[in-house]
Scaffold this motif. Sequence first.
Motif, PDB file in Angstrom:
ATOM      1  N   HIS A 122      -2.068 -20.777  -7.753  1.00  0.00           N
ATOM      2  CA  HIS A 122      -2.759 -19.689  -8.455  1.00  0.00           C
ATOM      3  C   HIS A 122      -4.274 -19.886  -8.476  1.00  0.00           C
ATOM      4  CE1 HIS A 122       0.776 -17.578  -9.755  1.00  0.00           C
ATOM      5  NE2 HIS A 122      -0.001 -16.686 -10.338  1.00  0.00           N
ATOM      6  N   GLY A 153      -1.265 -14.292 -21.879  1.00  0.00           N
ATOM      7  CA  GLY A 153      -2.360 -14.539 -20.943  1.00  0.00           C
ATOM      8  C   GLY A 153      -2.978 -13.269 -20.393  1.00  0.00           C
ATOM      9  N   HIS A 203       5.332 -17.737  -9.518  1.00  0.00           N
ATOM     10  CA  HIS A 203       5.317 -18.162 -10.928  1.00  0.00           C
ATOM     11  C   HIS A 203       6.461 -19.123 -11.207  1.00  0.00           C
ATOM     12  CE1 HIS A 203       2.959 -14.308 -12.229  1.00  0.00           C
ATOM     13  NE2 HIS A 203       2.169 -15.248 -11.772  1.00  0.00           N
ATOM     14  N   SER A 254      -3.146  -5.690 -14.298  1.00  0.00           N
ATOM     15  CA  SER A 254      -4.580  -5.508 -14.565  1.00  0.00           C
ATOM     16  C   SER A 254      -4.812  -4.711 -15.838  1.00  0.00           C
ATOM     17  CB  SER A 254      -5.242  -4.805 -13.375  1.00  0.00           C
ATOM     18  OG  SER A 254      -5.164  -5.636 -12.240  1.00  0.00           O
ATOM     19  N   THR A 292       8.404   2.546 -11.741  1.00  0.00           N
ATOM     20  CA  THR A 292       7.926   1.721 -10.622  1.00  0.00           C
ATOM     21  C   THR A 292       8.248   2.353  -9.266  1.00  0.00           C
ATOM     22  OG1 THR A 292       9.948   0.414 -10.236  1.00  0.00           O
ATOM     23  CG2 THR A 292       8.520  -0.294 -12.039  1.00  0.00           C
ATOM     24  N   HIS A 310      -6.685 -17.227  -6.871  1.00  0.00           N
ATOM     25  CA  HIS A 310      -7.675 -16.471  -7.653  1.00  0.00           C
ATOM     26  C   HIS A 310      -9.020 -16.435  -6.945  1.00  0.00           C
ATOM     27  CE1 HIS A 310      -5.584 -16.653 -11.870  1.00  0.00           C
ATOM     28  NE2 HIS A 310      -5.017 -15.805 -11.052  1.00  0.00           N
TER      29      HIS A 310
HETATM   30  O1  NZQ Z   1      -4.874   1.495 -10.939  1.00  0.00           O
HETATM   31  P1  NZQ Z   1      -3.739   2.371 -10.581  1.00  0.00           P
HETATM   32  O2  NZQ Z   1      -4.139   3.689 -10.071  1.00  0.00           O
HETATM   33  O3  NZQ Z   1      -2.716   2.442 -11.672  1.00  0.00           O
HETATM   34  O4  NZQ Z   1      -3.010   1.671  -9.316  1.00  0.00           O
HETATM   35  C1  NZQ Z   1      -2.465   0.380  -9.372  1.00  0.00           C
HETATM   36  C2  NZQ Z   1      -3.302  -0.655  -8.635  1.00  0.00           C
HETATM   37  O5  NZQ Z   1      -4.067  -0.064  -7.640  1.00  0.00           O
HETATM   38  C3  NZQ Z   1      -1.185   0.386  -8.592  1.00  0.00           C
HETATM   39  N1  NZQ Z   1      -0.015   0.762  -9.379  1.00  0.00           N
HETATM   40  C4  NZQ Z   1       0.478   0.183 -10.510  1.00  0.00           C
HETATM   41  N2  NZQ Z   1       1.612   0.760 -10.886  1.00  0.00           N
HETATM   42  C5  NZQ Z   1       1.844   1.763 -10.007  1.00  0.00           C
HETATM   43  C6  NZQ Z   1       0.818   1.768  -9.051  1.00  0.00           C
HETATM   44  N3  NZQ Z   1       0.778   2.656  -8.037  1.00  0.00           N
HETATM   45  C7  NZQ Z   1       1.774   3.548  -7.954  1.00  0.00           C
HETATM   46  N4  NZQ Z   1       2.804   3.578  -8.824  1.00  0.00           N
HETATM   47  C8  NZQ Z   1       2.894   2.698  -9.849  1.00  0.00           C
HETATM   48  N5  NZQ Z   1       3.951   2.712 -10.657  1.00  0.00           N
HETATM   49  O6  NZQ Z   1      -1.018  -0.941  -8.148  1.00  0.00           O
HETATM   50  C9  NZQ Z   1      -2.301  -1.531  -7.932  1.00  0.00           C
HETATM   51  C10 NZQ Z   1      -2.297  -2.955  -8.427  1.00  0.00           C
HETATM   52  O7  NZQ Z   1      -2.142  -2.988  -9.834  1.00  0.00           O
HETATM   53  P2  NZQ Z   1      -2.452  -4.311 -10.655  1.00  0.00           P
HETATM   54  O8  NZQ Z   1      -2.187  -4.036 -12.078  1.00  0.00           O
HETATM   55  O9  NZQ Z   1      -3.803  -4.825 -10.280  1.00  0.00           O
HETATM   56  O10 NZQ Z   1      -1.377  -5.337 -10.037  1.00  0.00           O
HETATM   57  P3  NZQ Z   1      -0.632  -6.551 -10.694  1.00  0.00           P
HETATM   58  O11 NZQ Z   1       0.401  -6.103 -11.645  1.00  0.00           O
HETATM   59  O12 NZQ Z   1      -0.203  -7.381  -9.555  1.00  0.00           O
HETATM   60  O13 NZQ Z   1      -1.734  -7.315 -11.552  1.00  0.00           O
HETATM   61  C11 NZQ Z   1      -2.658  -8.179 -10.959  1.00  0.00           C
HETATM   62  C12 NZQ Z   1      -3.589  -8.762 -12.005  1.00  0.00           C
HETATM   63  O14 NZQ Z   1      -2.862  -9.597 -12.932  1.00  0.00           O
HETATM   64  C13 NZQ Z   1      -3.467 -10.880 -13.003  1.00  0.00           C
HETATM   65  C14 NZQ Z   1      -4.080 -11.033 -11.637  1.00  0.00           C
HETATM   66  O15 NZQ Z   1      -5.053 -12.043 -11.591  1.00  0.00           O
HETATM   67  C15 NZQ Z   1      -4.638  -9.644 -11.385  1.00  0.00           C
HETATM   68  O16 NZQ Z   1      -5.878  -9.495 -12.026  1.00  0.00           O
HETATM   69  N6  NZQ Z   1      -2.487 -11.869 -13.430  1.00  0.00           N
HETATM   70  C16 NZQ Z   1      -2.128 -11.885 -14.737  1.00  0.00           C
HETATM   71  C17 NZQ Z   1      -1.241 -12.803 -15.253  1.00  0.00           C
HETATM   72  C18 NZQ Z   1      -0.839 -12.787 -16.676  1.00  0.00           C
HETATM   73  N7  NZQ Z   1      -1.429 -11.961 -17.504  1.00  0.00           N
HETATM   74  O17 NZQ Z   1       0.017 -13.551 -17.090  1.00  0.00           O
HETATM   75  C19 NZQ Z   1      -0.665 -13.849 -14.432  1.00  0.00           C
HETATM   76  C20 NZQ Z   1      -0.766 -13.576 -12.972  1.00  0.00           C
HETATM   77  O18 NZQ Z   1      -0.607 -14.788 -12.282  1.00  0.00           O
HETATM   78  C21 NZQ Z   1      -2.035 -12.910 -12.531  1.00  0.00           C
HETATM   79  O19 NZQ Z   1      -3.083 -13.838 -12.353  1.00  0.00           O
END
Ligand code: NZQ
Length: 385
Positions: free
Chosen positions: A265, A149, A196, A96, A178, A269
Motif C-alpha cells: 500500500h 481510516g 488488503h 474517495s 454498483t 500510494h
Molecule cells: O466520482 P464519481 O463520478 O462518483 O466516479 C467514481 C470515480 O471516478 C467512480 N464510481 C464510483 N461508484 C460508481 C462509479 N462510477 C459508476 N458507477 C458507480 N456506482 O469510480 C471512480 C473511483 O472512485 P473512488 O472512490 O476513487 O475509488 P475507490 O473506492 O477505489 O477509492 C479509492 C480511494 O480510497 C483510498 C485510496 O487511497 C483512494 O484515495 N483508500 C482508503 C482506504 C480506507 N479508507 O480504509 C483504504 C484503501 O487502501 C485506500 O487507500
Amino acid sequence: MLDFNFYNPTQIVFGQNRLNELDQLIPQDAKVMIVYGGGSAKRFGTIAKVVEGLGKREVVEFGGVEANPQFETLVKATDLAKSEKVDFLLAVGGGSVMDGTKFIALAMHYEKDAQDILMHGFGGVPATKATDLGCVVTLPATGSESNMGAVITFNEQKYPVMSALTFPKFSFLDPDFTKTLPKEQVANGVADAFVHVVEQYITLPINAKVQDRMSEGILQTLLEVGPVTYNDNEDIEARKNFMWSATTALNGFIGVGVAHDWATHMIGHEMTASYGIAHGRTLAIILPYLLRERKDKKREKLLQYAERVWNLKEGTVDEKIDKAIDKTEEFFNSLDIVTNLTHYGIDDKGIDQIVGNMEKMGLTALSETQDLGLDIVKKILISAK
Ligand code: NZQ
Ligand code: ZN
C-alpha cells in the motif's frame, strides 16, 4: 496470537432496495449534507433515491469530491457544512467520497488548522469531536464504509487519517448501486480487497486460526466472484459476495492479533500520487513482485497461502510458493490489469521519484518486521519494470 482490542460500531444495512430505512437511522431533526463525487451518483439516480429516503429532513448537497480526494476540495465542503449548520454527513460513493466525508466530519470541529489533521499518520488524529456520518456505498473496494481510516491527498502526497470518531454510524451495501461501475473499477476493487487481506495474512505465522481461515475464505471468495462480477453485470449473487468481501477485508476483524505488512500500500500510494494510477491497480502491480522479493521472510505463510488458497499440493515448498505467486499475478492479469511499470510510463527516473517521495514521507522501515527499507523498495520496483 497477539493481544488485541476489537471495536467496530458500524451498522451494516446489506441488500437491495433498503434506502427507506435511512429514516430510522438518522435523527428526525437532523440537517443532512450529502457528499458525492464527480457525478456518477447523481447521473445514475442514486442521490435521488437517497433524498427520497431522507424524507422531510433538510438536505444540503456537496458534489465534486475527486478520486483520491483533495484537501482543498474537502476544506470547501467543510466550510459549507459549517455555514449550513449541518449535523449529519451522508457519503454516497466509493472510497474517495467516504474518506473525504470522514475528513469533513473531523474538520468541522477541529481547533487547529485543518491541515494538522493530515499530520498524525497511523498514530491517529488527536480530535475530540466529529460530526456523525453514514455511507451509501457505490464501489466495493476500500472497506472505508466500516473502518476508521481515510486517505487524503495534499500537495501530491497521500496522507492517512485515522480516528475512531469517524467510524460510520451505518453503511448501506446495496449491490444494485454498483451495477453502473465501469469494468476497470470492478477490477480495481477486487484487487484492492484482495491485497488488503494479503497484507494482514501473508506475514508472520502467529497461530491466529480464525483470522487465517477468514482471510483464506475472503481470498477464495474474491477469486471465485471477482471474475464473475467483472464479466457479468447481472450476476447479483456474485456481486453481493464481492461487496461483502471488500467490507470484511478491511473492517478490522481479520487484522486483530496478527502482524501486518502495508508495504504494498505504501508503495502503491506513491504511484497514485505521482502517476495518477488508480489505487487498486497500483497494488496489483506491486504485490507479486513484493512477494517474490520477500519470499524467505514470508516463507511459512506463503506456503500456507499456496496450499490452502490455491490448493497446491504437489511439488517442493519453493515450487508451491512460486506457483502461488505466479497464479496471483495471473489472477490480476485475468481482470485486465497489466502488472508492469513500463506499461504505465514509469521508467528508471520514475522509480527514483517514487523512492524519493517515500523518503520524504518517512516511509523507510516497512513490513511486518520493519526491515523493508528504500533499497528493497527500489529493488521491487526495478523487478516490476
Ligand atoms: O466520482 P464519481 O463520478 O462518483 O466516479 C467514481 C470515480 O471516478 C467512480 N464510481 C464510483 N461508484 C460508481 C462509479 N462510477 C459508476 N458507477 C458507480 N456506482 O469510480 C471512480 C473511483 O472512485 P473512488 O472512490 O476513487 O475509488 P475507490 O473506492 O477505489 O477509492 C479509492 C480511494 O480510497 C483510498 C485510496 O487511497 C483512494 O484515495 N483508500 C482508503 C482506504 C480506507 N479508507 O480504509 C483504504 C484503501 O487502501 C485506500 O487507500
Ligand atoms: Zn487499499
